[in-house]
Scaffold this motif. Sequence first.
Motif, PDB file in Angstrom:
ATOM      1  N   TYR A  57       0.845  -1.182   0.000  1.00 26.11           N
ATOM      2  CA  TYR A  57       0.000   0.000   0.000  1.00 26.11           C
ATOM      3  C   TYR A  57       0.890   1.245   0.000  1.00 26.11           C
ATOM      4  CZ  TYR A  57      -4.378  -2.443   0.988  1.00 26.11           C
ATOM      5  OH  TYR A  57      -5.505  -3.222   0.906  1.00 26.11           O
ATOM      6  N   GLN A  69       0.881   5.398   0.902  1.00 21.81           N
ATOM      7  CA  GLN A  69       0.207   6.455   1.650  1.00 21.81           C
ATOM      8  C   GLN A  69       0.919   7.772   1.396  1.00 21.81           C
ATOM      9  OE1 GLN A  69       0.216   6.242   6.012  1.00 21.81           O
ATOM     10  NE2 GLN A  69      -1.944   6.810   6.021  1.00 21.81           N
ATOM     11  N   GLN A 117      -5.068   9.374   1.756  1.00 17.24           N
ATOM     12  CA  GLN A 117      -5.457   8.026   2.162  1.00 17.24           C
ATOM     13  C   GLN A 117      -4.557   6.974   1.548  1.00 17.24           C
ATOM     14  OE1 GLN A 117      -9.056   8.826  -0.497  1.00 17.24           O
ATOM     15  NE2 GLN A 117      -9.411   6.764   0.222  1.00 17.24           N
ATOM     16  N   MET A 118      -4.568   5.825   2.195  1.00 18.15           N
ATOM     17  CA  MET A 118      -3.768   4.705   1.760  1.00 18.15           C
ATOM     18  C   MET A 118      -4.441   4.042   0.563  1.00 18.15           C
ATOM     19  SD  MET A 118      -2.211   1.822   4.279  1.00 18.15           S
ATOM     20  CE  MET A 118      -2.063   3.046   5.521  1.00 18.15           C
ATOM     21  N   LEU A 123      -4.039   0.908  -2.586  1.00 19.26           N
ATOM     22  CA  LEU A 123      -3.377  -0.330  -2.969  1.00 19.26           C
ATOM     23  C   LEU A 123      -2.450  -0.097  -4.159  1.00 19.26           C
ATOM     24  CD1 LEU A 123      -3.223  -3.457  -2.602  1.00 19.26           C
ATOM     25  CD2 LEU A 123      -4.982  -3.579  -4.377  1.00 19.26           C
ATOM     26  N   GLU A 137      -8.742  -7.136  -0.669  1.00 19.89           N
ATOM     27  CA  GLU A 137      -7.950  -5.949  -0.379  1.00 19.89           C
ATOM     28  C   GLU A 137      -8.788  -4.939   0.390  1.00 19.89           C
ATOM     29  OE1 GLU A 137      -7.900  -5.639  -4.547  1.00 19.89           O
ATOM     30  OE2 GLU A 137      -8.197  -3.469  -4.484  1.00 19.89           O
ATOM     31  N   LEU A 138      -8.100  -4.164   1.190  1.00 20.47           N
ATOM     32  CA  LEU A 138      -8.745  -3.125   1.966  1.00 20.47           C
ATOM     33  C   LEU A 138      -8.806  -1.828   1.178  1.00 20.47           C
ATOM     34  CD1 LEU A 138      -7.080  -3.621   5.475  1.00 20.47           C
ATOM     35  CD2 LEU A 138      -9.337  -4.379   4.731  1.00 20.47           C
ATOM     36  N   PHE A 174      -9.272   2.075   2.035  1.00 23.39           N
ATOM     37  CA  PHE A 174      -9.169   2.919   3.213  1.00 23.39           C
ATOM     38  C   PHE A 174      -9.880   4.255   3.029  1.00 23.39           C
ATOM     39  CE2 PHE A 174      -6.256   0.984   6.214  1.00 23.39           C
ATOM     40  CZ  PHE A 174      -5.665  -0.006   5.456  1.00 23.39           C
ATOM     41  N   GLY A 175     -10.352   4.788   4.140  1.00 18.88           N
ATOM     42  CA  GLY A 175     -10.784   6.170   4.181  1.00 18.88           C
ATOM     43  C   GLY A 175      -9.589   7.067   4.434  1.00 18.88           C
ATOM     44  N   GLU A 176      -9.851   8.365   4.519  1.00 23.13           N
ATOM     45  CA  GLU A 176      -8.767   9.322   4.722  1.00 23.13           C
ATOM     46  C   GLU A 176      -8.366   9.451   6.176  1.00 23.13           C
ATOM     47  OE1 GLU A 176     -10.338  12.198   1.167  1.00 23.13           O
ATOM     48  OE2 GLU A 176      -8.601  12.859   2.321  1.00 23.13           O
TER      49      GLU A 176
END
Lengths: 113, 114
Positions: free
Chosen positions: A37, A39, A44-45, A47, B102-103, B105-107
Amino acid sequence: AQTVTQSQPEMSVQEAETVTLSCTYDTSESDYYLFWYKQPPSRQMILVIRQEAYKQQNATENRFSVNFQKAAKSFSLKISDSQLGDAAMYFCAYRSSGNQFYFGTGTSLTVIP
Amino acid sequence: DTGVSQDPRHKITKRGQNVTFRCDPISEHNRLYWYRQTLGQGPEFLTYFQNEAQLEKSRLLSDRFSAERPKGSFSTLEIQRTEQGDSAMYLCASSLLGSTGELFFGEGSRLTVL
């Protein structure tokens, strides 16, 4: 418990060059997923790339590729033709068969113009 | 769909106060995760839900922390009697069971406890 280790807190690369980020993990499972991932600062993170453990072929996504060595429990990320927008924290992550995710401590990548 | 959203993005509170964060996952995602991230560290697992059921909670999680996902859609994370050590970024992520998992994500919600 599974652990993920990123031994490079910081890395730098010249624009257009190639850099490799390292990741090792510890597990007794045979079926799992691995992820990288990205960032960016204050964002935000997202993929970058995923690898299924049962697949021997290394995953590739455009300029990003991995070197997955299952026996060695190693999962490195190679970024080719580095761009300024690649500058970010990169996290290696392991997803267990129980859908639990474990993250490394991250590698901060600087791209030098 | 606009992805995972979190609210508020920033929260400053005094020690001892309660705070609540909200996460709206991607609509079709049935799994929802909460993580905590401090500076220079990777995300640390707090808890996760499958639909409305809380399936796992970190053993490191103080009983001042509680999370809910009442209708299997949005989730809330409440921290009671906040301490300065609670200052961190609280990340929410969602995923779809049965997919590659897979994840997304939010901020994040950044908490500062004074």
